[in-house]
Design an enzyme around this catalytic site. Structure first.
Site, PDB file in Angstrom:
ATOM      1  N   TYR A  19       0.836  -1.201   0.000  1.00  0.00           N
ATOM      2  CA  TYR A  19       0.000   0.000   0.000  1.00  0.00           C
ATOM      3  C   TYR A  19       0.876   1.257   0.000  1.00  0.00           C
ATOM      4  O   TYR A  19       0.640   2.198  -0.764  1.00  0.00           O
ATOM      5  CB  TYR A  19      -0.931  -0.012   1.221  1.00  0.00           C
ATOM      6  CG  TYR A  19      -1.706   1.263   1.422  1.00  0.00           C
ATOM      7  CD1 TYR A  19      -2.743   1.609   0.555  1.00  0.00           C
ATOM      8  CD2 TYR A  19      -1.390   2.137   2.466  1.00  0.00           C
ATOM      9  CE1 TYR A  19      -3.450   2.788   0.722  1.00  0.00           C
ATOM     10  CE2 TYR A  19      -2.094   3.321   2.634  1.00  0.00           C
ATOM     11  CZ  TYR A  19      -3.123   3.634   1.766  1.00  0.00           C
ATOM     12  OH  TYR A  19      -3.814   4.817   1.926  1.00  0.00           O
ATOM     13  N   GLU A  41     -11.552   5.696   4.625  1.00  0.00           N
ATOM     14  CA  GLU A  41     -11.014   6.559   5.681  1.00  0.00           C
ATOM     15  C   GLU A  41     -12.087   6.865   6.734  1.00  0.00           C
ATOM     16  O   GLU A  41     -11.792   6.925   7.926  1.00  0.00           O
ATOM     17  CB  GLU A  41     -10.458   7.860   5.092  1.00  0.00           C
ATOM     18  CG  GLU A  41      -9.189   7.694   4.281  1.00  0.00           C
ATOM     19  CD  GLU A  41      -7.943   7.364   5.085  1.00  0.00           C
ATOM     20  OE1 GLU A  41      -8.012   7.326   6.332  1.00  0.00           O
ATOM     21  OE2 GLU A  41      -6.892   7.117   4.470  1.00  0.00           O
ATOM     22  N   TRP A  49      -5.353   2.004  10.629  1.00  0.00           N
ATOM     23  CA  TRP A  49      -5.577   1.913   9.184  1.00  0.00           C
ATOM     24  C   TRP A  49      -5.365   0.482   8.680  1.00  0.00           C
ATOM     25  O   TRP A  49      -6.073   0.019   7.790  1.00  0.00           O
ATOM     26  CB  TRP A  49      -4.670   2.892   8.447  1.00  0.00           C
ATOM     27  CG  TRP A  49      -4.759   2.791   6.956  1.00  0.00           C
ATOM     28  CD1 TRP A  49      -3.765   2.466   6.093  1.00  0.00           C
ATOM     29  CD2 TRP A  49      -5.922   3.014   6.133  1.00  0.00           C
ATOM     30  NE1 TRP A  49      -4.223   2.464   4.793  1.00  0.00           N
ATOM     31  CE2 TRP A  49      -5.547   2.793   4.801  1.00  0.00           C
ATOM     32  CE3 TRP A  49      -7.245   3.369   6.419  1.00  0.00           C
ATOM     33  CZ2 TRP A  49      -6.443   2.918   3.741  1.00  0.00           C
ATOM     34  CZ3 TRP A  49      -8.147   3.493   5.355  1.00  0.00           C
ATOM     35  CH2 TRP A  49      -7.740   3.273   4.036  1.00  0.00           C
TER      36      TRP A  49
END
Length: 197
Positions: A19, A41, A49
């Site tokens: 990522y 988000e 995350w």
């Protein structure tokens, strides 16, 4: 050649490293991708995350490929279905926020022609280049994230406070916060000039 130096936050977790190397900080202008990141988000708020990243494909399946047109039409039966989905974070407020955000996203597209034009207009279509030397130098919020967050709230968006919004700006390359020593920093700026057609 020596080992590539990257930002330290992905550690050695493969999904996180990928990522970081392939997505984070690279300018995004495709509305579908912008909405995907906005939804993810907003789901991340209050969580790590990596938790959301690991559930990304489950979210893609659960939320109709992140299609805002379909999500904007979700009813209580669909909400109940999502609350029973063990592959995602089952939070009623966040699921309702996703529906509200899809509706608001479509309204922004209608008004501005694209969400891309709306978002990148805040920075004159040029990424804001941060200059962090260490991870501690990266802010949690900025005046830019404060401003956009407030504007989005007025437009009906939810779960997108300034901290979450700043993470979104970093993720979509509106802000480039790769450390000065990170090999991705320069690559993510290549071809960054990107005013919409």
């Amino acid at each position: 050649m020596g080992e590539m130096i990257r930002c330290p936050w992905p550690g050695n977790i493969p999904i996180y490293v990928d990522y970081h190397d392939q997505e984070w900080g690279r300018p995004v202008h495709e509305d579908g991708k912008l909405f995907e990141m906005l939804l993810l988000e907003s789901m991340q708020a209050g969580l790590a995350w990596i938790t959301i990243l690991r559930k990304r494909e489950a979210y893609r399946a659960a939320f109709d490929g992140f299609d805002p047109v379909k999500i904007a039409r979700y009813d209580e039966a669909k909400v109940a279905e999502l609350l029973g989905n063990e592959g995602i974070v089952r939070n009623r407020l966040k699921i309702h926020a996703a529906i509200a955000n899809a509706q608001a996203f479509l309204a922004v597209q209608e008004q501005y022609g694209s969400f891309d034009k709306f978002l990148w207009g805040y920075v004159d279509y040029q990424p804001v280049i941060g200059h962090p030397e260490t991870i501690e130098d990266i802010p949690a919020t900025t005046a830019l994230s404060d401003r956009i967050s407030k504007d989005l709230k007025k437009l009906g968006f939810k779960f997108l406070g300034s901290t979450t919004l700043y993470a979104f700006l970093q993720a979509t390359g509106v802000v480039n916060d790769h450390l000065a020593t990170c090999f991705v920093r320069e690559a993510s700026q290549t071809g960054a000039e990107c005013a919409p057609e």
